[in-house]
Design a protein around this motif. Structure first.
Motif, PDB file in Angstrom:
ATOM      1  N   TYR A   1      20.223  26.570 -18.388  1.00  0.00           N
ATOM      2  CA  TYR A   1      19.082  26.941 -17.633  1.00  0.00           C
ATOM      3  C   TYR A   1      18.805  27.075 -16.317  1.00  0.00           C
ATOM      4  O   TYR A   1      17.628  27.902 -16.198  1.00  0.00           O
ATOM      5  CB  TYR A   1      18.609  24.498 -18.009  1.00  0.00           C
ATOM      6  CG  TYR A   1      17.320  24.557 -17.637  1.00  0.00           C
ATOM      7  CD1 TYR A   1      15.873  25.814 -18.512  1.00  0.00           C
ATOM      8  CD2 TYR A   1      16.313  25.129 -16.145  1.00  0.00           C
ATOM      9  CE1 TYR A   1      14.620  25.208 -18.302  1.00  0.00           C
ATOM     10  CE2 TYR A   1      14.542  24.567 -16.667  1.00  0.00           C
ATOM     11  CZ  TYR A   1      13.937  25.018 -17.630  1.00  0.00           C
ATOM     12  OH  TYR A   1      12.580  24.796 -16.856  1.00  0.00           O
TER      13      TYR A   1
ATOM     14  N   VAL B   1      13.157  34.061 -15.055  1.00  0.00           N
ATOM     15  CA  VAL B   1      12.132  34.300 -15.474  1.00  0.00           C
ATOM     16  C   VAL B   1      11.208  34.046 -14.331  1.00  0.00           C
ATOM     17  O   VAL B   1      10.043  34.832 -14.259  1.00  0.00           O
ATOM     18  CB  VAL B   1      11.734  32.664 -16.703  1.00  0.00           C
ATOM     19  CG1 VAL B   1       9.986  32.632 -16.133  1.00  0.00           C
ATOM     20  CG2 VAL B   1      12.436  32.744 -17.836  1.00  0.00           C
ATOM     21  N   GLU B   2      11.558  33.385 -13.225  1.00  0.00           N
ATOM     22  CA  GLU B   2      10.944  33.491 -12.043  1.00  0.00           C
ATOM     23  C   GLU B   2      10.753  34.603 -11.202  1.00  0.00           C
ATOM     24  O   GLU B   2       9.801  35.289 -10.484  1.00  0.00           O
ATOM     25  CB  GLU B   2      11.833  32.230 -10.737  1.00  0.00           C
ATOM     26  CG  GLU B   2      11.592  32.274  -9.370  1.00  0.00           C
ATOM     27  CD  GLU B   2      11.841  31.588  -8.692  1.00  0.00           C
ATOM     28  OE1 GLU B   2      12.179  31.213  -7.553  1.00  0.00           O
ATOM     29  OE2 GLU B   2      12.821  30.273  -9.560  1.00  0.00           O
TER      30      GLU B   2
ATOM     31  N   LEU C   1      10.924  27.791 -21.854  1.00  0.00           N
ATOM     32  CA  LEU C   1      10.231  29.194 -20.543  1.00  0.00           C
ATOM     33  C   LEU C   1       9.311  30.602 -21.032  1.00  0.00           C
ATOM     34  O   LEU C   1       9.387  30.817 -20.509  1.00  0.00           O
ATOM     35  CB  LEU C   1      12.153  29.308 -19.945  1.00  0.00           C
ATOM     36  CG  LEU C   1      13.102  28.630 -19.663  1.00  0.00           C
ATOM     37  CD1 LEU C   1      14.868  29.491 -19.059  1.00  0.00           C
ATOM     38  CD2 LEU C   1      12.300  28.295 -17.872  1.00  0.00           C
TER      39      LEU C   1
ATOM     40  N   CYS D   1      22.259  34.775 -19.164  1.00  0.00           N
ATOM     41  CA  CYS D   1      22.106  33.615 -18.430  1.00  0.00           C
ATOM     42  C   CYS D   1      23.038  32.720 -18.309  1.00  0.00           C
ATOM     43  O   CYS D   1      22.793  31.513 -18.892  1.00  0.00           O
ATOM     44  CB  CYS D   1      20.439  33.324 -18.404  1.00  0.00           C
ATOM     45  SG  CYS D   1      19.226  34.720 -17.823  1.00  0.00           S
TER      46      CYS D   1
ATOM     47  N   LYS E   1      15.900  23.067 -24.136  1.00  0.00           N
ATOM     48  CA  LYS E   1      15.389  23.835 -22.816  1.00  0.00           C
ATOM     49  C   LYS E   1      14.993  24.824 -22.783  1.00  0.00           C
ATOM     50  O   LYS E   1      14.160  25.065 -21.812  1.00  0.00           O
ATOM     51  CB  LYS E   1      16.308  22.625 -21.732  1.00  0.00           C
ATOM     52  CG  LYS E   1      15.622  23.007 -20.833  1.00  0.00           C
ATOM     53  CD  LYS E   1      16.328  21.741 -19.690  1.00  0.00           C
ATOM     54  CE  LYS E   1      15.659  21.400 -18.114  1.00  0.00           C
ATOM     55  NZ  LYS E   1      17.046  20.484 -17.306  1.00  0.00           N
ATOM     56  N   GLU E   2      15.861  25.610 -22.551  1.00  0.00           N
ATOM     57  CA  GLU E   2      15.604  27.120 -22.887  1.00  0.00           C
ATOM     58  C   GLU E   2      14.462  27.689 -23.185  1.00  0.00           C
ATOM     59  O   GLU E   2      13.318  28.337 -22.386  1.00  0.00           O
ATOM     60  CB  GLU E   2      16.491  27.775 -22.535  1.00  0.00           C
ATOM     61  CG  GLU E   2      17.623  28.001 -21.681  1.00  0.00           C
ATOM     62  CD  GLU E   2      18.867  28.689 -21.878  1.00  0.00           C
ATOM     63  OE1 GLU E   2      19.022  30.078 -21.318  1.00  0.00           O
ATOM     64  OE2 GLU E   2      19.686  28.473 -22.863  1.00  0.00           O
TER      65      GLU E   2
ATOM     66  N   SER F   1      18.892  31.275 -16.364  1.00  0.00           N
ATOM     67  CA  SER F   1      17.458  31.834 -17.123  1.00  0.00           C
ATOM     68  C   SER F   1      15.636  31.283 -16.775  1.00  0.00           C
ATOM     69  O   SER F   1      15.441  32.438 -16.787  1.00  0.00           O
ATOM     70  CB  SER F   1      17.357  30.843 -18.554  1.00  0.00           C
ATOM     71  OG  SER F   1      18.339  30.801 -19.315  1.00  0.00           O
ATOM     72  N   SER F   2      15.915  30.204 -15.919  1.00  0.00           N
ATOM     73  CA  SER F   2      14.936  30.065 -15.402  1.00  0.00           C
ATOM     74  C   SER F   2      14.841  30.924 -13.733  1.00  0.00           C
ATOM     75  O   SER F   2      13.613  31.449 -13.563  1.00  0.00           O
ATOM     76  CB  SER F   2      14.564  28.527 -14.897  1.00  0.00           C
ATOM     77  OG  SER F   2      15.674  28.125 -13.910  1.00  0.00           O
TER      78      SER F   2
END
Length: 445
Positions: A215, A222-223, A245, A179, A241-242, A218-219
């Protein structure tokens, strides 16, 4: 095949350290007990003072075969793996040609069957236009599907929104993702070139391949996984930050979204670029000491589920180029357990925790059949470690074909004494024991 007895070992397994004897026959653990008579075995190894770990399962390596064998190959890298206590590996599809068809994927399995001294599995590769081919993958004999949501070798960048939705909605297997947001990286690259021209310093690598790039991607993964109920595994988390998640409230067996940390993101920081240069250039980039510490916290508290290497060798000549010409990646598989044992000596991890994150959890996460634990009936994949043996990494004892390591000059506190794959001794006190080969991993579906 005769029976092998390991006596007086301190077995590190399932949250405990216990002195036990282990009897091995037909490639599996036949009996584990407080004491087993030597009369039951053809061969006895006294492991007094040694710790017996389940063989590590590395869920992310690049062994470069076919097509890139000037850097590495299945023969050399599998031997580097067992020298480091890694008895099983899962290899990525961005070889040449990319493993984007079932035939090309099977070709890699056939190569490994002739060359690999460790157990093996290979990811099926996804692209913007091979979803139907991906759906033919057999989940009983292939570890997962790899999606590069960031640049990679060949035709493997998956950045089409419809394709991503197609993959996440239709693929029933584990989807492993790299990611990094490509648009962000391109914009950051343009800014760096405006400032430095073609002579961008290596210290800009974590600025170009930034926290934001990681981020955003990766976000999104996940979404998509939450939207479609997919089984997602996000590889090589590189930012603090990741880590937010991911959750740690469910047992690993019940998690549908999991993540991995790699040795280099737990060990190095951006301060090390000055000394190591492109030899610690990975994608995603090694970032700040704060990121490193937050990744470690997430490993310790269960938000990050497994530890692997992203072992990805390049030659010294390739690495000694300027920033844009020096490729990303480096060899780590021979020293991952030793690095984790240094964390133990530093008081950061317990020995059972290391076994959990590097052997038990990969087995759970990928549903590996009969491996990852010291259990009766399971395959006898294990390593014997001298916790206080000491091991200095020198050019002469590096087994990866590339012939270098980011750990060169470092003396680890511990030493891998011997490694066994399917009950066969394949490494002993600095020497590879030839004559046996690893097996293709199988998976519980």
């Amino acid at each position: 095949m005769g029976k092998l007895l390991i006596t007086n070992a301190n077995i590190v397994n399932e949250g405990k350290i216990e002195p036990k004897d282990v009897l091995i026959s037909n490639g599996r653990f036949e009996k584990i007990a407080n004491q087993i008579s030597a009369s039951e075995a053809n061969e006895v190894i006294d492991a007094a003072g040694k710790h017996l770990f389940p063989g590590l399962i590395d869920d992310q390596v690049h062994f470069r075969e076919p097509g890139l064998t000037h850097k590495a190959e299945l023969f050399t890298e599998s031997r580097a793996a067992v020298a480091g206590g890694v008895t099983s590996f899962m290899e990525m599809p961005n070889t040449v040609p990319n493993a984007l068809t079932q035939e090309l994927l099977e070709d890699k399995y056939q190569l490994a069957a002739k060359k690999s001294i460790a157990n093996y599995s290979f990811f099926m590769g996804a692209s913007n236009d091979n979803v139907e081919e991906v759906l033919k993958t057999d989940p009983k004999s292939v570890c997962g599907v790899k999606v590069f949501m960031g640049s990679s070798t060949g035709n493997m960048l998956v950045d089409n929104e419809d394709t991503l939705n197609n993959i996440f909605s239709k693929v029933p297997m584990l989807i492993a993702t790299h990611c990094e947001d490509e648009t962000t990286i391109r914009a950051n690259t343009a800014k760096a070139k405006e400032q430095f021209g073609e002579d961008v310093p290596i210290s800009m690598h974590p600025v170009i391949r930034s926290e934001e790039a990681c981020y955003l991607s990766s976000s999104l993964a996940v979404e998509l996984a939450k939207k479609h109920g997919s089984r997602l595994h996000v590889l090589h988390i590189s930012t603090g930050k990741e880590t937010n998640l991911f959750g740690n409230t469910l047992p690993l067996e019940q998690k549908k979204i999991t993540s991995e940390a790699c040795i280099h993101h737990l060990w190095f920081s951006d301060k090390d670029y000055e000394d190591k240069g492109a030899f610690i250039k990975w994608n995603p980039a090694v970032k700040t000491a704060q990121d490193r510490d937050e990744i470690m916290r997430a490993v310790l508290d269960g938000r990050i589920d497994v530890i692997a290497t992203d072992h990805a060798p390049h030659t010294k000549e390739e690495k000694n180029n300027k920033y844009f010409q020096a490729p990303s990646g480096g060899p780590l598989v021979q020293h991952s357990l030793l690095a984790l044992l240094d964390f133990y000596h530093q008081g950061k991890m317990t020995l059972p925790f290391i076994a959990q994150k590097a052997a038990h959890n990969p087995a759970i996460l990928f549903s590996v059949k009969d491996r990852g634990y010291i259990r009766e009936g399971y395959y006898a994949d294990f390593t014997l470690v001298d916790l206080n043996g000491g091991f200095e990494v020198t050019e002469s004892n590096i087994l990866s074909k590339c012939g270098w390591s980011p750990f060169e000059g470092h003396t680890f506190k511990s030493r891998v004494d011997s490694t066994f794959v399917n009950g066969n001794k394949v490494y002993d006190n600095g020497k590879i024991i030839e004559g046996t080969l690893g097996e293709r991993l199988s998976f519980k579906v």
